[in-house]
Design a protein around this motif. Structure first.
Motif, PDB file in Angstrom:
ATOM      1  N   VAL A  76      41.160  32.496  43.644  1.00  0.00           N
ATOM      2  CA  VAL A  76      39.854  32.440  43.143  1.00  0.00           C
ATOM      3  C   VAL A  76      38.760  33.064  43.868  1.00  0.00           C
ATOM      4  N   GLU A  77      38.869  32.945  45.113  1.00  0.00           N
ATOM      5  CA  GLU A  77      37.993  33.945  46.063  1.00  0.00           C
ATOM      6  C   GLU A  77      38.064  35.366  45.915  1.00  0.00           C
ATOM      7  N   LEU A  78      39.268  35.806  45.700  1.00  0.00           N
ATOM      8  CA  LEU A  78      39.591  37.406  45.224  1.00  0.00           C
ATOM      9  C   LEU A  78      39.213  37.608  43.925  1.00  0.00           C
ATOM     10  N   ALA A  79      39.210  36.804  42.953  1.00  0.00           N
ATOM     11  CA  ALA A  79      38.763  36.979  41.875  1.00  0.00           C
ATOM     12  C   ALA A  79      37.294  37.419  41.696  1.00  0.00           C
ATOM     13  N   ILE A  80      36.694  36.345  42.645  1.00  0.00           N
ATOM     14  CA  ILE A  80      35.041  36.488  42.634  1.00  0.00           C
ATOM     15  C   ILE A  80      34.942  37.979  43.253  1.00  0.00           C
ATOM     16  N   ILE A  81      35.643  38.464  44.331  1.00  0.00           N
ATOM     17  CA  ILE A  81      35.303  39.644  44.949  1.00  0.00           C
ATOM     18  C   ILE A  81      35.592  40.813  43.917  1.00  0.00           C
ATOM     19  N   LEU A  82      36.650  40.399  43.372  1.00  0.00           N
ATOM     20  CA  LEU A  82      36.946  41.665  42.260  1.00  0.00           C
ATOM     21  C   LEU A  82      35.749  41.725  41.165  1.00  0.00           C
ATOM     22  N   SER A  83      35.522  40.533  40.924  1.00  0.00           N
ATOM     23  CA  SER A  83      34.166  40.664  39.845  1.00  0.00           C
ATOM     24  C   SER A  83      33.047  41.277  40.307  1.00  0.00           C
ATOM     25  N   LEU A  84      32.907  41.359  41.544  1.00  0.00           N
ATOM     26  CA  LEU A  84      31.557  41.837  42.426  1.00  0.00           C
ATOM     27  C   LEU A  84      31.824  43.284  42.409  1.00  0.00           C
ATOM     28  N   LEU A  85      32.953  43.677  42.567  1.00  0.00           N
ATOM     29  CA  LEU A  85      33.542  45.200  42.725  1.00  0.00           C
ATOM     30  C   LEU A  85      33.306  45.959  41.318  1.00  0.00           C
ATOM     31  N   VAL A  86      33.581  45.032  40.291  1.00  0.00           N
ATOM     32  CA  VAL A  86      33.539  45.467  39.040  1.00  0.00           C
ATOM     33  C   VAL A  86      32.065  45.865  38.525  1.00  0.00           C
TER      34      VAL A  86
END
Lengths: 512, 284
Positions: A76-86
């Motif tokens: 979930v943490e990485l998903a959030i960071i991935l969204s931020l990157l997007v």
């Protein structure tokens, strides 16, 4: 108001299902449906409806699964960071005004990506549909082979019954209610699940149920600021780029369609900004990245929406509906979500669109290659294929070099049109070879827009050769840059560089 | 490292020293990982340790971290005392005993299925899918606690003690008296629990399928662990009496048999929670 309600009703099953596809808890999908839609509408100012999206979700799952177990805290943490990157990448795309570049992407390849993602989603839906949760086989061929050979021992018959009823209901309802059939399918599957569980306890059927949705009005969250987590950024960047690209590409396709019907309906740069800021803010509201949605925008348009207000109201209605009826989702069988996913994937493959493209050989090839790349490699490969296919016409255009010979008295002038660079060297060499016999030769480079050092070196070599034979080569170079480049490449001054055709003729006469 | 080598050497030498006898006491468990409380203070955890901490949080605050599948007001740690680390209080360091056959469902049980069934019976919720993140996390936590145990060997103090036959039948009416004098202060006169104690019966307690619904097991657990802080002060007979009393109280139905009742119960629970909230608002 009515529009908003229908929009909310449609987005809820999709949000839950797409969150499942991304390997994230269902409430994150709902929060995305509320907050990503809200921000995208607020900043976009058009009737485009955004939120959780098929291609984005499936790519998020594929990107994160190598690093953490599906749905685990790190995931979930990485998903959030991935969204931020997007979000960041899309904001950069807005800052660089890159939205216009999407008009250079061949629509046939976008159709190819959509078809590929549709097939991927149908394949991914088989796990929940047949009750094979956690049966993770990435390779589609391996998966189909396993299902064909050992399917009977792998599937859960109760889950398959629920999923099958969902699918059948969906396909039957599709004809009569092309917009709302997902709701019919969900309802049919839900009722089937309840009937089965009235006779057989869930411990026996082992049909996975969605479970309670912990709902919060303002689910504030924050990306992890630990440097260890951010060390993952370089490894997620490629997928972030792919997700940002596919999100924007879909938004631009929708914008193009809307602008066709009603010119000026969508400001593409503003829409890019809206998508970017919505995805950038998503991580702060327990949401994940999304994009504009074809079908929800279509419904929004068909219901006569004229302003972004509908989207904002829809996102508020999602809140209300979940607060009131969220408890019912506790008993929603996961196979129903599998059935809905299958229907969504099926709907992404539009035979009419594909049949139309069959008339054009190159478009057809583009579609096939992108779709196959998405299915058998991944979305990133599909995007690369799409970009390459879209570049082909430009490459062919750029690599063209037209030569027009003009006789001026005894001397021959060759007018070049096109680009002189590594890709046209062969043509240039052939042309020069052909004119070796001429005593005096003028090359008119006025219409040449690109001259690279490789082509310059070839011209200089030709000049030196002709000088040794007592022939001369004059060149009419208009561009300052090209002039300087040729001068640097030619320290012995074997080329006669002139600034006009008149000068060139004079040089020829002087030589004679 | 050296400790590991020594342990290995001891393992190899022991059979020789005792003449190859099969009856060898296992070497004491070597646990070289930090306690979960220390993990909680670390800013970053890898995938495994993050799951261990998530599992610990689920065990101690089930409603908050696994509310998706849990259906009542209990937490795992209400019975697995000290988050499953206290002996004779159903300790959770049992990963080495699974997979094993259990009569309850008549099949081989992996640790995953065992955890999922806890959600169905003791937590009176729904069965999570096999690969639910919550199940994975609790499994990671259980494996973490089981570190150093011998595979297949029952760890010391597993489960709760079995009480000896007192020669008298358990008597629920005497149990009511025991409850009033020893339990009521914390668990309340309606068994609904309170700030510090979990509900013992009612719609928000464990259901008829739970292990704690078994009078013998409940009596052993109560004798060894209750009242909290004064363990083993009740007599065996008192523990059995109060367990019989608990068995007579209303609690959610067994999901294996009463499927239709289980469909109505969520509504009852919702109404119960709503009334409770209204009453709390009115009184405050």
């Amino acid at each position: 108001m009515g529009n908003g309600f229908v929009g909310a009703l449609l987005v809820i099953p999709q949000a839950i299902t797409f969150a499942h596809l991304a390997g994230l808890p269902p409430e994150m999908g709902l929060f995305s449906a509320v907050y990503v839609t809200f921000f995208a509408c607020l900043f976009g100012g058009s009737i485009i409806l955004g939120g959780p999206n098929t291609a984005v979700s499936i790519q998020m799952g594929a990107a994160l699964l190598p690093f953490a177990g599906s749905g685990s805290p790190l995931y979930v943490e990485l998903a959030i960071i991935l969204s931020l990157l997007v979000g960041m990448i899309q904001m950069l795309a807005w800052g660089g005004r890159l939205a216009t570049t999407f008009q250079y992407i061949n629509p046939a390849t976008i159709t190819g990506i959509t078809v590929g993602v549709g097939v991927l989603i149908m394949l991914a839906s088989l796990d929940p549909l047949l009750g094979m949760e956690g049966f993770a086989v990435g390779n589609p061929l391996a998966k189909l082979f396993l299902l064909a050979t050992a399917g009977m021992t792998l599937i859960n018959p109760y889950a398959t019954l629920v999923g099958g009823v969902t699918l059948t209901a969906g396909f039957l309802a599709r004809r009569r209610y092309p917009r709302f059939f997902l709701l019919h399918a969900m309802l049919a599957g839900y009722v089937t699940g309840m009937i089965i569980h009235a006779f057989r306890p869930q411990v026996e059927t082992e049909i996975a149920l969605l479970g309670a949705l912990p709902f919060a009005w303002l689910p504030l969250s924050s990306p992890s600021w630990q440097w260890e987590t951010w060390l993952m950024v370089p490894r997620l960047l490629g997928d972030a780029l792919a997700i940002a690209f596919i999100g924007l590409a879909q938004t631009m396709v929708i914008a193009r369609q809307l602008n066709l019907n009603n010119p000026g309906a969508v400001a593409i740069h503003r829409e890019t900004f809206a998508q970017g800021i919505a995805n950038l803010l998503a991580p702060f509201f327990s949401s994940f990245a999304g994009s504009a949605s074809f079908n929800r925008t279509a419904v929004n348009q068909a219901m006569g929406a004229a302003s972004p207000l509908t989207g904002i109201i829809a996102s508020l209605f999602v809140w209300g509906l979940i607060a009131l009826f969220g408890g019912l989702f506790r008993f929603l069988p996961v196979p129903v979500m599998g059935g809905m996913l299958f229907l969504v994937g099926w709907g992404m493959i539009k035979p009419a669109e594909i049949r139309l493209l069959r008339l054009l050989k190159r478009e057809q090839a583009g579609l096939a290659v992108t779709a196959l790349a998405v299915i058998f490699l991944d979305l990133t490969a599909g995007i690369v294929a799409a970009v390459l296919f879209s570049l082909i016409p430009f490459l062919l255009g750029a690599a063209r070099l037209d030569v027009r010979p003009v006789r001026i008295g005894a001397t021959l002038a060759l007018e070049f049109q096109g680009n002189l660079f590594f890709a046209t060297l062969e043509k240039l060499a052939a042309t020069l070879e052909e004119r070796r016999g001429e005593a005096g030769l003028i090359l008119n480079l006025k219409q040449v827009s690109t001259l690279d050092p490789a082509a310059g070196a070839m011209l200089v070599r030709e000049g030196q050769r002709r000088q040794q034979l007592g022939q001369r080569l004059a060149m009419f170079v208009d561009s300052r840059v090209h002039h300087t480049l040729l001068e640097r490449l030619d320290p012995n001054r074997s080329l006669i560089l002139v600034g006009s055709m008149a000068e060139a003729r004079e040089a020829m006469l002087a030589m004679a | 490292m050296t400790r590991g080598v020594l342990t290995l050497a001891a393992l190899l030498l022991l059979p020789a020293a005792t003449g190859g006898s099969a009856e060898v006491d296992p070497p004491p468990a070597v646990i070289d990982h930090p306690p979960v409380e220390e993990l909680l203070t670390r800013p970053f955890l890898d995938d495994h340790l993050a799951n261990v901490v998530y599992g610990f949080r689920i065990v101690t605050q089930t409603g908050r971290y696994a509310g998706r599948y849990a259906g009542n007001d209990l937490t795992c740690a209400n019975c697995h005392l000290d988050a499953g680390r206290r002996t004779d209080a159903l300790p959770l360091n049992v990963a080495g005993l699974y997979p094993k056959w259990r009569g309850k469902n008549g099949r081989m049980n992996g640790i995953g299925l065992r955890i999922r069934e806890c959600f169905v019976y003791s937590m009176d919720g729904i069965m999570p899918p096999e690969h639910a993140p919550e199940v994975m996390a609790v499994a990671a936590y259980i494996s973490y606690l089981s570190d150093g145990q011998t595979v297949g060997r029952s760890p010391p103090g597993r489960g709760a003690p079995t009480l000896p036959d007192t020669g008298l039948d358990p008597n629920p009416s005497r149990g009511a008296v025991v409850y009033a004098s020893h339990c009521q202060a914390c668990h309340g006169d309606d068994g609904a629990g309170g700030e510090t104690a979990p509900p013992l019966w009612g719609v928000l307690s464990y259901n008829r399928g739970a292990g704690m619904n078994n009078t013998d097991k409940a009596a052993g657990f109560i004798w060894a662990n209750m009242p909290l802080g004064q363990e083993r002060t009740l007599s065996h007979q008192q523990a059995q009496d109060v367990a019989a009393f608990l068995h007579l109280q209303y609690r959610p139905a067994d999901p294996r048999h009463d499927t239709l009742i289980k469909m109505v119960e969520p509504l009852v629970k919702g109404a119960h929670r709503l009334v409770r909230r209204v009453v709390a608002l009115a009184s405050s």
